[in-house]
Motif scaffolding. Structure first.
Motif, PDB file in Angstrom:
ATOM      1  N   LEU A 294      -0.282 -15.625 -14.422  1.00 42.89           N
ATOM      2  CA  LEU A 294      -0.205 -16.687 -15.433  1.00 42.89           C
ATOM      3  C   LEU A 294       1.193 -17.291 -15.509  1.00 42.89           C
ATOM      4  CD1 LEU A 294      -2.405 -15.006 -18.173  1.00 42.89           C
ATOM      5  CD2 LEU A 294      -3.000 -17.004 -16.803  1.00 42.89           C
ATOM      6  N   LYS A 295       2.226 -16.485 -15.285  1.00 39.94           N
ATOM      7  CA  LYS A 295       3.582 -17.036 -15.268  1.00 39.94           C
ATOM      8  C   LYS A 295       3.772 -17.989 -14.092  1.00 39.94           C
ATOM      9  CE  LYS A 295       6.132 -13.421 -17.734  1.00 39.94           C
ATOM     10  NZ  LYS A 295       7.171 -12.347 -17.642  1.00 39.94           N
ATOM     11  N   VAL A 296       3.275 -17.602 -12.934  1.00 37.92           N
ATOM     12  CA  VAL A 296       3.372 -18.481 -11.761  1.00 37.92           C
ATOM     13  C   VAL A 296       2.556 -19.753 -11.984  1.00 37.92           C
ATOM     14  CG1 VAL A 296       2.811 -18.698  -9.310  1.00 37.92           C
ATOM     15  CG2 VAL A 296       3.842 -16.590 -10.163  1.00 37.92           C
ATOM     16  N   THR A 297       1.384 -19.616 -12.595  1.00 36.00           N
ATOM     17  CA  THR A 297       0.553 -20.792 -12.886  1.00 36.00           C
ATOM     18  C   THR A 297       1.275 -21.757 -13.815  1.00 36.00           C
ATOM     19  OG1 THR A 297      -1.456 -19.452 -12.657  1.00 36.00           O
ATOM     20  CG2 THR A 297      -1.668 -21.567 -13.784  1.00 36.00           C
ATOM     21  N   ALA A 298       1.911 -21.227 -14.855  1.00 35.23           N
ATOM     22  CA  ALA A 298       2.629 -22.078 -15.811  1.00 35.23           C
ATOM     23  C   ALA A 298       3.801 -22.787 -15.150  1.00 35.23           C
ATOM     24  CB  ALA A 298       3.114 -21.233 -16.988  1.00 35.23           C
ATOM     25  N   ILE A 299       4.531 -22.089 -14.295  1.00 43.40           N
ATOM     26  CA  ILE A 299       5.667 -22.709 -13.600  1.00 43.40           C
ATOM     27  C   ILE A 299       5.178 -23.757 -12.606  1.00 43.40           C
ATOM     28  CG2 ILE A 299       7.565 -22.266 -11.991  1.00 43.40           C
ATOM     29  CD1 ILE A 299       7.801 -19.463 -13.298  1.00 43.40           C
ATOM     30  N   GLY A 300       4.118 -23.420 -11.868  1.00 42.40           N
ATOM     31  CA  GLY A 300       3.611 -24.325 -10.841  1.00 42.40           C
ATOM     32  C   GLY A 300       3.048 -25.630 -11.377  1.00 42.40           C
ATOM     33  N   GLN A 301       2.614 -25.639 -12.651  1.00 43.21           N
ATOM     34  CA  GLN A 301       2.062 -26.860 -13.238  1.00 43.21           C
ATOM     35  C   GLN A 301       3.077 -28.001 -13.263  1.00 43.21           C
ATOM     36  OE1 GLN A 301      -1.209 -27.566 -14.735  1.00 43.21           O
ATOM     37  NE2 GLN A 301      -1.652 -25.861 -13.382  1.00 43.21           N
ATOM     38  N   LYS A 302       4.362 -27.656 -13.244  1.00 41.71           N
ATOM     39  CA  LYS A 302       5.409 -28.674 -13.349  1.00 41.71           C
ATOM     40  C   LYS A 302       5.805 -29.253 -11.995  1.00 41.71           C
ATOM     41  CE  LYS A 302       7.220 -25.904 -17.188  1.00 41.71           C
ATOM     42  NZ  LYS A 302       8.372 -25.081 -17.678  1.00 41.71           N
ATOM     43  N   TRP A 303       5.307 -28.689 -10.915  1.00 41.70           N
ATOM     44  CA  TRP A 303       5.723 -29.120  -9.580  1.00 41.70           C
ATOM     45  C   TRP A 303       4.726 -30.105  -8.981  1.00 41.70           C
ATOM     46  CZ3 TRP A 303       6.897 -23.617  -7.233  1.00 41.70           C
ATOM     47  CH2 TRP A 303       7.971 -23.047  -7.927  1.00 41.70           C
ATOM     48  N   PRO A 304       5.171 -30.958  -8.057  1.00 44.09           N
ATOM     49  CA  PRO A 304       4.233 -31.832  -7.337  1.00 44.09           C
ATOM     50  C   PRO A 304       3.224 -31.011  -6.537  1.00 44.09           C
ATOM     51  CG  PRO A 304       6.510 -32.560  -7.031  1.00 44.09           C
ATOM     52  CD  PRO A 304       6.573 -31.225  -7.703  1.00 44.09           C
ATOM     53  N   LEU A 305       2.043 -31.568  -6.357  1.00 50.88           N
ATOM     54  CA  LEU A 305       0.960 -30.834  -5.696  1.00 50.88           C
ATOM     55  C   LEU A 305       1.339 -30.388  -4.298  1.00 50.88           C
ATOM     56  CD1 LEU A 305      -1.973 -29.848  -5.638  1.00 50.88           C
ATOM     57  CD2 LEU A 305      -2.642 -32.119  -4.853  1.00 50.88           C
ATOM     58  N   LEU A 306       1.917 -31.276  -3.495  1.00 49.43           N
ATOM     59  CA  LEU A 306       2.246 -30.926  -2.109  1.00 49.43           C
ATOM     60  C   LEU A 306       3.233 -29.778  -2.060  1.00 49.43           C
ATOM     61  CD1 LEU A 306       1.940 -31.472   0.893  1.00 49.43           C
ATOM     62  CD2 LEU A 306       3.754 -33.192   0.711  1.00 49.43           C
ATOM     63  N   ASN A 307       4.239 -29.797  -2.943  1.00 53.43           N
ATOM     64  CA  ASN A 307       5.229 -28.711  -2.956  1.00 53.43           C
ATOM     65  C   ASN A 307       4.571 -27.367  -3.260  1.00 53.43           C
ATOM     66  OD1 ASN A 307       6.915 -30.838  -2.596  1.00 53.43           O
ATOM     67  ND2 ASN A 307       8.112 -30.560  -4.465  1.00 53.43           N
ATOM     68  N   ARG A 308       3.660 -27.377  -4.238  1.00 54.56           N
ATOM     69  CA  ARG A 308       2.969 -26.135  -4.605  1.00 54.56           C
ATOM     70  C   ARG A 308       2.136 -25.605  -3.446  1.00 54.56           C
ATOM     71  NH1 ARG A 308      -0.877 -26.889  -8.592  1.00 54.56           N
ATOM     72  NH2 ARG A 308      -0.592 -29.109  -8.860  1.00 54.56           N
ATOM     73  N   LEU A 309       1.371 -26.504  -2.825  1.00 53.91           N
ATOM     74  CA  LEU A 309       0.482 -26.078  -1.735  1.00 53.91           C
ATOM     75  C   LEU A 309       1.268 -25.563  -0.538  1.00 53.91           C
ATOM     76  CD1 LEU A 309      -2.185 -28.941  -1.868  1.00 53.91           C
ATOM     77  CD2 LEU A 309      -2.356 -26.644  -2.813  1.00 53.91           C
ATOM     78  N   LEU A 310       2.370 -26.251  -0.202  1.00 56.50           N
ATOM     79  CA  LEU A 310       3.177 -25.812   0.945  1.00 56.50           C
ATOM     80  C   LEU A 310       3.841 -24.464   0.663  1.00 56.50           C
ATOM     81  CD1 LEU A 310       4.858 -29.115   2.189  1.00 56.50           C
ATOM     82  CD2 LEU A 310       3.075 -27.774   3.307  1.00 56.50           C
ATOM     83  N   LEU A 311       4.284 -24.253  -0.574  1.00 57.82           N
ATOM     84  CA  LEU A 311       4.883 -22.965  -0.911  1.00 57.82           C
ATOM     85  C   LEU A 311       3.842 -21.854  -0.820  1.00 57.82           C
ATOM     86  CD1 LEU A 311       7.279 -21.304  -1.878  1.00 57.82           C
ATOM     87  CD2 LEU A 311       6.672 -21.882  -4.235  1.00 57.82           C
TER      88      LEU A 311
END
Length: 573
Positions: free
Chosen positions: A270-287
């Protein structure tokens, strides 16, 4: 003769239309078990099962090229398939960019949101994105499960058909729940677990008129799966012996440890989900793709849905340190994939994590208590049951699922004995909540419904509406005479602008004449529920609503505040 035959056909068609548009809707609007509701659920389940089987067949077809289940772990660095997660990230991003931003929501949490607040109505436009993104995620070895797309696609298939048939909203929710059950049963060949999962996780309530349509749909999903893939129990190869009562103290300790691990996993995800919500989609998927690739380079058994990890636990002589390394890798890969937005479910990875944890604890215990060695397979299964039950707040669904997937009922008592302390430790000790509802809070999606509204959502307006009414035109000069002859029926007036008003006789004092009053009345489609009526009238706690079929010009009934209040007080909603 020809005229009479033609007339008979016309009459039959008229009777069918009357039944489908009126009589059938009247039956479905009630919060009761009906043959019609069960048959419709079965029909929609066939369609939903077909969609899920197509998804599974495409996944099998993809595996014929990638052969991710047959990786040679000795030369993994030289294998091009280790880069599949990065390729999958770009494919998922491409599908997301082609779709509309309005329909980017998907997954189990989103389905629960739509079930709670929108009667399970899920936009059809969200289905292609869910279908292909989940297909690419699973085919490229991300640590996600198959139940996520199965639930979303099953729900979409049934709810879209229900709306096409213009069924009452209260029955649309039942159809959507039935589609979910069909999807889960078709993907896992576990019909009873599918039924319980729908009640325990999605609906979170038990109603008898829901039970039979959902059960029929689950049976349909399981049978269609068996017709194509055979009657396969995925984890039947895991041997589970009946454990003696002398080992139950160890099971209790196992439950405490499992509860702590589950709480850590939920909190981290849930912490990773909350942090990831603020990032652009491509950045999240590539990470997510990069992390999964790195984990796969070192521990290829830790990636994928969970089958590779489970396969390691049933080896002849598994190494404790090696299994522990896979466990850490599996947790990292799963949190990265789910937390950063890779579409898919959690059950598969949780099975892998639970199997590794159970096997590790059993092997460590066997060092000090050699009598445990014959029961390592049972600890493996209990670990799978516990992780799913605690993390998803679905202990009963988890237990039944493993019974069906292992085809072994001997796991019931020891699994219950472990899940209870694990659940209490996680949810009371660490304040852990269901992952799905916390995901909804992070995404800003609502799911809470007041009890009175929830009860009213289960009954359609056609069940309560008064069909005794009269409609007159505004230019009628004899409105008072019409009202006198109405004999208790509601009198609606269509004014010059086409709006509907309610005509009433306002009683005055003895010295004054009674006068006619008119006030505007809002309309609702006959597919609405009593909850929509309540929302319109509750502010002033008086008034009426007219009900129309297909068009506001075709009024079929009236509901007033007093009638609605009587229905609420009767305890029927």
């Amino acid at each position: 003769m020809e005229i009479s035959v033609h007339q008979a056909i016309v009459n039959k068609r008229a009777q069918f239309q009357k039944y489908f548009h009126s009589d059938l809707k009247d039956i479905l609007s009630q919060s009761k078990v009906s043959v019609q509701l069960c048959l419709l659920a079965l029909l929609f389940a066939l369609f939903a099962s077909g969609v899920i089987l197509l998804f599974r067949l495409l996944l099998v077809w993809c595996d014929t090229f990638t052969k991710t289940q047959e990786l040679n772990f000795t030369d993994i660095i030289d294998d091009w398939r280790v880069l599949l997660p990065l390729l999958g990230s770009f494919l998922i991003w491409g599908v997301a960019k082609m779709g509309s931003q309005r329909y980017k929501r998907m997954g189990i949490a989103y389905v629960i949101h739509r079930m709670k607040l929108h009667y399970g109505k899920i936009p059809l436009q969200s289905a292609p994105g869910q279908f292909f993104q989940a297909l690419f995620a699973l085919a490229t070895n991300f640590s996600v499960g198959r139940e996520g797309p199965a639930i979303h696609l099953g729900a979409v298939s049934a709810s879209v058909l229900a709306e096409k048939f213009r069924l009452p909203d209260n029955s649309v929710r039942v159809m959507c729940a039935s589609g979910i059950a069909a999807g889960i049963a078709a993907i896992f060949n576990a019909p009873l677990a599918a039924v319980i999962f729908v009640f325990e996780v999605v609906l979170r309530e038990y109603k008898i008129h829901y039970f039979f349509p959902i059960m029929l749909s689950a049976i349909c999903g399981a049978l269609t799966s068996q017709m194509v893939f055979g009657d396969v129990h995925e984890f039947e190869q895991i041997g589970a012996e009946v454990i003696p009562l002398s080992q139950y103290p160890l099971l209790a300790i196992f439950g405490v440890i499992l509860g702590c691990v589950a709480a850590f996993f939920n909190t981290s995800l849930l912490k990773v989900t909350a942090i990831g919500q603020k990032w652009p989609l491509l950045n999240r998927l590539l990470l997510a793709g990069a992390i999964t690739t790195l984990v796969g380079l070192v521990l290829p058994q830790a990636i994928g849905s969970g089958e590779l990890a489970i396969a390691e636990t049933i080896n002849q002589h598994p190494s404790i340190l090696f299994l522990f390394a896979i466990l850490i890798g599996k947790v990292i890969a799963t949190i990265a994939a789910i937390g950063l937005g890779i579409p898919g479910g959690l059950i598969g990875p949780l099975y892998g994590i639970g199997a590794l944890l159970g096997t590790i604890l059993a092997l460590i215990s066997a060092i000090f208590f050699p009598s445990i060695a014959p029961y390592i397979g049972l600890y493996t299964i209990i670990g799978m049951t516990g992780m799913m039950g605690v993390c998803l707040s679905a202990p009963l669904a988890a237990l039944v699922a493993l019974i069906e997937l292992t085809n072994n009922a001997s796991i019931i008592l020891p699994s219950m004995f472990v899940v209870i302390p694990a659940f209490l430790i996680s949810h009371q000790g660490f304040k852990t909540k269901s992952i799905f509802f916390k995901q909804l809070e992070i995404m800003g999606l609502g799911y809470k419904v007041a009890p009175v509204n929830l009860g009213l959502q289960k009954v359609g307006v056609r069940h309560l509406m008064d069909k005794r009414f009269v409609i007159v035109n505004d230019n009628d000069q004899l409105l008072l005479e019409v009202l006198k002859r109405a004999e208790g029926r509601s009198v609606l007036v269509r004014n010059g602008s086409g709006e509907i008003e309610m005509l009433q006789l306002q009683l005055q004092t003895r010295d004054e004449d009674s006068t006619l009053t008119r006030h505007p009345v809002q309309g609702l489609a006959d597919t609405a529920t009593l909850n929509e009526v309540y929302l319109l009238l509750a502010k002033e706690r008086r008034g009426e609503v007219y009900i129309y079929q297909q068009s506001p010009k075709n009024i079929v009934g009236v509901i007033n505040w007093m009638t609605l209040q009587k229905e609420i007080r009767s305890g029927q909603v």
